[in-house]
Write a protein that holds these residues in place. Structure first.
Motif: not given
Length: 115
Positions: A9-22, A102-115
Motif C-alpha cells: 500500500g501507499g500514497l499515489v497520485q491519480p493515474g498512477e499504479s500500485l501493486r498489492l501482494s498477499c 467466510v475465510g481469513s483476513w489480512g491486517q489491511g493495507t492503506q491505499v491513498t490516491v490524492s494529488s
C-alpha cells in the motif's frame, strides 16, 4: 486458520499504479481475493480469483485492476492501474477453503490516491 500477510500500500497520485501482494500460510485455498473499506462505507469486494483461475471484479475496477495468483507460492497480487481518488481505502486480503464460507483476513493495507 490461514495467516495472511499483505504489503504494497501507499500514497499515489491519480493515474498512477500500485501493486498489492498477499502471502498465505495455507495451500489449496479455494478462493483468494481483495476487499476494500473506505471511511464510513461497507467493506466491498474488489477482485477475487479461484484456484482454477476464474476471476471476478467489481464493476468500478474492471479494466484498471488485475488480480493474479500463484498457487505454488500461495500468493495473490492486485495490480492497480489508473488509480482514482475514489479507490482510496484500506485494502484487505481474504482467503478461504472450500468448507469455509467466510475465510481469513489480512491486517489491511492503506491505499491513498490524492494529488
Amino acid at each position: 486458520q490461514v495467516q495472511l500477510v499483505e504489503s504494497g500500500g501507499g500514497l499515489v497520485q491519480p493515474g498512477e499504479s500500485l501493486r498489492l501482494s498477499c502471502a498465505a500460510s495455507g495451500s489449496s485455498l479455494l478462493v483468494m481475493g481483495w476487499y476494500r473499506q473506505a471511511p464510513g462505507k461497507r467493506r466491498e469486494l474488489v477482485a477475487a480469483i479461484t484456484q482454477g483461475g476464474s476471476t471476478n471484479y467489481a464493476d468500478s475496477v474492471k479494466g484498471r485492476f488485475t488480480i493474479v495468483r500463484d498457487n505454488a507460492k500461495n500468493t495473490v497480487d492486485l495490480q492497480m492501474n489508473s488509480l482514482k481518488p475514489e479507490d482510496t481505502a484500506v485494502y484487505y486480503c481474504n482467503a478461504r477453503y472450500s468448507w469455509d464460507p467466510v475465510g481469513s483476513w489480512g491486517q489491511g493495507t492503506q491505499v491513498t490516491v490524492s494529488s
